[in-house]
Design a protein around this motif. Structure first.
Motif, PDB file in Angstrom:
ATOM      1  N   ILE A   1     -29.774  -9.176  21.869  1.00 25.48           N
ATOM      2  CA  ILE A   1     -28.835 -10.079  21.189  1.00 25.48           C
ATOM      3  C   ILE A   1     -27.587 -10.166  22.059  1.00 25.48           C
ATOM      4  O   ILE A   1     -27.042  -9.137  22.479  1.00 25.48           O
ATOM      5  CB  ILE A   1     -28.444  -9.548  19.786  1.00 25.48           C
ATOM      6  CG1 ILE A   1     -29.611  -9.648  18.805  1.00 25.48           C
ATOM      7  CG2 ILE A   1     -27.211 -10.287  19.269  1.00 25.48           C
ATOM      8  CD1 ILE A   1     -29.787 -11.000  18.127  1.00 25.48           C
ATOM      9  N   VAL A   2     -27.168 -11.377  22.329  1.00 24.42           N
ATOM     10  CA  VAL A   2     -25.885 -11.600  22.987  1.00 24.42           C
ATOM     11  C   VAL A   2     -24.894 -11.924  21.871  1.00 24.42           C
ATOM     12  O   VAL A   2     -25.008 -12.959  21.211  1.00 24.42           O
ATOM     13  CB  VAL A   2     -25.963 -12.766  23.989  1.00 24.42           C
ATOM     14  CG1 VAL A   2     -24.599 -13.000  24.636  1.00 24.42           C
ATOM     15  CG2 VAL A   2     -27.025 -12.484  25.044  1.00 24.42           C
ATOM     16  N   ALA A   3     -23.965 -11.003  21.628  1.00 26.54           N
ATOM     17  CA  ALA A   3     -23.072 -11.143  20.475  1.00 26.54           C
ATOM     18  C   ALA A   3     -21.671 -11.499  20.941  1.00 26.54           C
ATOM     19  O   ALA A   3     -21.215 -11.023  21.985  1.00 26.54           O
ATOM     20  CB  ALA A   3     -23.033  -9.832  19.689  1.00 26.54           C
ATOM     21  N   ASN A   4     -21.027 -12.338  20.172  1.00 31.70           N
ATOM     22  CA  ASN A   4     -19.600 -12.528  20.446  1.00 31.70           C
ATOM     23  C   ASN A   4     -18.805 -12.744  19.176  1.00 31.70           C
ATOM     24  O   ASN A   4     -19.348 -13.004  18.109  1.00 31.70           O
ATOM     25  CB  ASN A   4     -19.347 -13.626  21.486  1.00 31.70           C
ATOM     26  CG  ASN A   4     -19.889 -14.960  21.054  1.00 31.70           C
ATOM     27  OD1 ASN A   4     -20.286 -15.123  19.908  1.00 31.70           O
ATOM     28  ND2 ASN A   4     -19.911 -15.898  21.974  1.00 31.70           N
ATOM     29  N   ASP A   5     -17.514 -12.589  19.326  1.00 32.41           N
ATOM     30  CA  ASP A   5     -16.575 -12.711  18.218  1.00 32.41           C
ATOM     31  C   ASP A   5     -16.004 -14.123  18.275  1.00 32.41           C
ATOM     32  O   ASP A   5     -15.310 -14.482  19.218  1.00 32.41           O
ATOM     33  CB  ASP A   5     -15.466 -11.671  18.388  1.00 32.41           C
ATOM     34  CG  ASP A   5     -14.488 -11.679  17.214  1.00 32.41           C
ATOM     35  OD1 ASP A   5     -14.457 -12.673  16.460  1.00 32.41           O
ATOM     36  OD2 ASP A   5     -13.746 -10.698  17.071  1.00 32.41           O
ATOM     37  N   VAL A   6     -16.352 -14.923  17.267  1.00 30.71           N
ATOM     38  CA  VAL A   6     -15.908 -16.317  17.280  1.00 30.71           C
ATOM     39  C   VAL A   6     -14.736 -16.546  16.311  1.00 30.71           C
ATOM     40  O   VAL A   6     -14.489 -17.677  15.909  1.00 30.71           O
ATOM     41  CB  VAL A   6     -17.071 -17.274  16.933  1.00 30.71           C
ATOM     42  CG1 VAL A   6     -18.127 -17.225  18.028  1.00 30.71           C
ATOM     43  CG2 VAL A   6     -17.684 -16.930  15.580  1.00 30.71           C
TER      44      VAL A   6
ATOM     45  N   LYS B   1     -29.020  -7.476  13.372  1.00 31.93           N
ATOM     46  CA  LYS B   1     -29.725  -8.758  13.548  1.00 31.93           C
ATOM     47  C   LYS B   1     -30.883  -8.603  14.532  1.00 31.93           C
ATOM     48  O   LYS B   1     -31.966  -9.150  14.311  1.00 31.93           O
ATOM     49  CB  LYS B   1     -28.741  -9.827  14.033  1.00 31.93           C
ATOM     50  CG  LYS B   1     -29.359 -11.202  14.262  1.00 31.93           C
ATOM     51  CD  LYS B   1     -28.302 -12.268  14.580  1.00 31.93           C
ATOM     52  CE  LYS B   1     -28.955 -13.654  14.718  1.00 31.93           C
ATOM     53  NZ  LYS B   1     -27.948 -14.731  14.929  1.00 31.93           N
ATOM     54  N   ARG B   2     -30.661  -7.833  15.589  1.00 31.63           N
ATOM     55  CA  ARG B   2     -31.707  -7.631  16.604  1.00 31.63           C
ATOM     56  C   ARG B   2     -32.959  -7.022  15.964  1.00 31.63           C
ATOM     57  O   ARG B   2     -34.087  -7.471  16.209  1.00 31.63           O
ATOM     58  CB  ARG B   2     -31.185  -6.727  17.724  1.00 31.63           C
ATOM     59  CG  ARG B   2     -32.214  -6.413  18.778  1.00 31.63           C
ATOM     60  CD  ARG B   2     -31.678  -5.519  19.882  1.00 31.63           C
ATOM     61  NE  ARG B   2     -32.816  -5.014  20.634  1.00 31.63           N
ATOM     62  CZ  ARG B   2     -33.491  -3.913  20.303  1.00 31.63           C
ATOM     63  NH1 ARG B   2     -33.122  -3.173  19.279  1.00 31.63           N
ATOM     64  NH2 ARG B   2     -34.546  -3.549  21.015  1.00 31.63           N
TER      65      ARG B   2
ATOM     66  N   LEU C   1     -23.816  -7.227  24.968  1.00 26.09           N
ATOM     67  CA  LEU C   1     -25.281  -7.356  25.068  1.00 26.09           C
ATOM     68  C   LEU C   1     -25.912  -6.195  24.319  1.00 26.09           C
ATOM     69  O   LEU C   1     -25.715  -5.023  24.666  1.00 26.09           O
ATOM     70  CB  LEU C   1     -25.719  -7.351  26.536  1.00 26.09           C
ATOM     71  CG  LEU C   1     -27.226  -7.502  26.763  1.00 26.09           C
ATOM     72  CD1 LEU C   1     -27.717  -8.872  26.321  1.00 26.09           C
ATOM     73  CD2 LEU C   1     -27.577  -7.264  28.237  1.00 26.09           C
ATOM     74  N   ILE C   2     -26.675  -6.524  23.275  1.00 29.66           N
ATOM     75  CA  ILE C   2     -27.327  -5.504  22.450  1.00 29.66           C
ATOM     76  C   ILE C   2     -28.800  -5.455  22.842  1.00 29.66           C
ATOM     77  O   ILE C   2     -29.501  -6.474  22.785  1.00 29.66           O
ATOM     78  CB  ILE C   2     -27.237  -5.876  20.953  1.00 29.66           C
ATOM     79  CG1 ILE C   2     -25.820  -6.315  20.552  1.00 29.66           C
ATOM     80  CG2 ILE C   2     -27.798  -4.767  20.082  1.00 29.66           C
ATOM     81  CD1 ILE C   2     -24.867  -5.223  20.260  1.00 29.66           C
TER      82      ILE C   2
END
Lengths: 233, 233
Positions: A177-182, A168-169, A198-199
């Motif tokens: 990109i700040v990614a998390n598992d929702v 995505k970045r 943090l990507i």
């Protein structure tokens, strides 16, 4: 006197005079006057980031969809509902030094939104036609003129978090990109804690699970560093 | 002493010992783990009715979707999300003397709800297939055994309010319909006031625009009358 002191306090922070935009919360996309499509975003993480940046002296513009979380104090708040309204507000708020796109923006809207309530008629089911919403993160990341020096996107994923967020970045052209598992099992969505990765161009950095407030403070510190100021200045 | 007096107060109300069910708020119908379809219902009117009935001494069961309005105090609260969950909670709460169905229940759910977040792929738009939700008002109104003595439905309309609500009363088999015009221009949806028309076998009775609290109190008084008790008993 008190007012002057407060202003001094803010103007003394490491991010004093730095204008930073944050989007937060869900968007609502109307189906008809009484129905809409929404995203599960409480706005808690975006609000925590806005508060942390404010506390470091930044001039914060906070563009929020209809979020549950109380609005941060002492920042400029712009309330929007749909993705298209959010895009207008974001473009209108530029130029900024950094743009943090924490809102959960709907990818699609209902192309055939009705001005009247859709009725149940003889068991017939409605047909919803969708149209793609503007991609605010990509648009701002790829601005030929007036691109913020730092553009941060968010990725809420349920599968292959790092791989999806890394792709995505690149696809969007943002810096981080700040990614998390929702996934529901994590309890992050709607909860008080967050666990993010943090990507950046340096790779993927996994942060320990912490309160959304702590994650916000840590990210604000990193933003200050990226803008060339020491968080402890 | 204070506790005893409070209990006395409630057990002395005109609806003391009467068990009354109220549904309130929107339902949320999942599309995938992060998206859902919702109705614009704040839950304010349902909450006001529950409070008015409680204040008259009723034993209130309050089945609510994810509403913004704070939950009423001193009543039994059952939280649900989807229409199917609301149906289970309602049937499980029977028998009651009166059922007040103020929730904005989704007519349809997404039949093809996904366990993973639906991704944007090469500009392809999602296809949502819908299925009809259970019709809780009709089901309770038409119960062969255990039907509440009084069943009250709500109709949020944007066009031909009285005609649509009158037809709805007959179609569902309920005793009364509380109808209102939720066109955006009225400011009723999400607002503090309501302007309703009470549809019964006696016809359509237009109530003056008033606060949701006043509308709730007036409706509670009419419910008490219908159950054979004087509101001033």
């Amino acid at each position: 006197e008190i007012v002057a002191e407060v202003e001094d306090f803010f103007s003394d922070g490491p991010l004093a005079g730095r204008r930073i935009l944050i989007t937060s919360g869900p968007t609502h996309e109307p189906i008809d006057p009484v129905r809409y499509i929404a995203n599960r975003s409480s706005g808690a993480q975006g609000t925590a980031i806005a508060e942390a940046l404010r506390d470091m002296g930044a001039e914060v513009v906070f563009v929020t969809g209809p979020a549950e979380a109380p609005r941060p104090a002492d920042v400029e708040v712009i309330e929007v509902e749909s993705a298209r309204e959010m895009r207008e507000a974001v473009l209108g708020a530029l130029p900024v030094e950094a743009g943090i796109f924490a809102a959960a923006v709907a990818d699609w809207r209902v192309a055939s939104a009705s001005g009247s309530k859709i009725k149940k008629q003889g068991g017939k089911l409605p047909v919803l036609e969708f149209a793609e919403n503007p991609d605010i993160l990509a648009e701002v990341s790829q601005l030929a003129e007036g691109r913020p020096r730092l553009v941060v996107g968010f990725a809420a994923e349920t599968d292959d978090v790092v791989a999806n967020a890394t792709a995505k970045r690149v696809r969007k052209g943002c810096d981080w990109i700040v990614a998390n598992d929702v996934s529901p099992a994590t309890g992050i969505m709607g909860g008080a804690e967050n666990a993010v990765v943090l990507i950046s161009d340096a790779g993927a950095e996994t942060w320990p699970r912490a309160s959304k407030r702590e994650v916000g403070a840590r990210l604000a510190g990193r933003i200050a560093e990226a803008l060339g100021v020491s968080p402890r200045a």
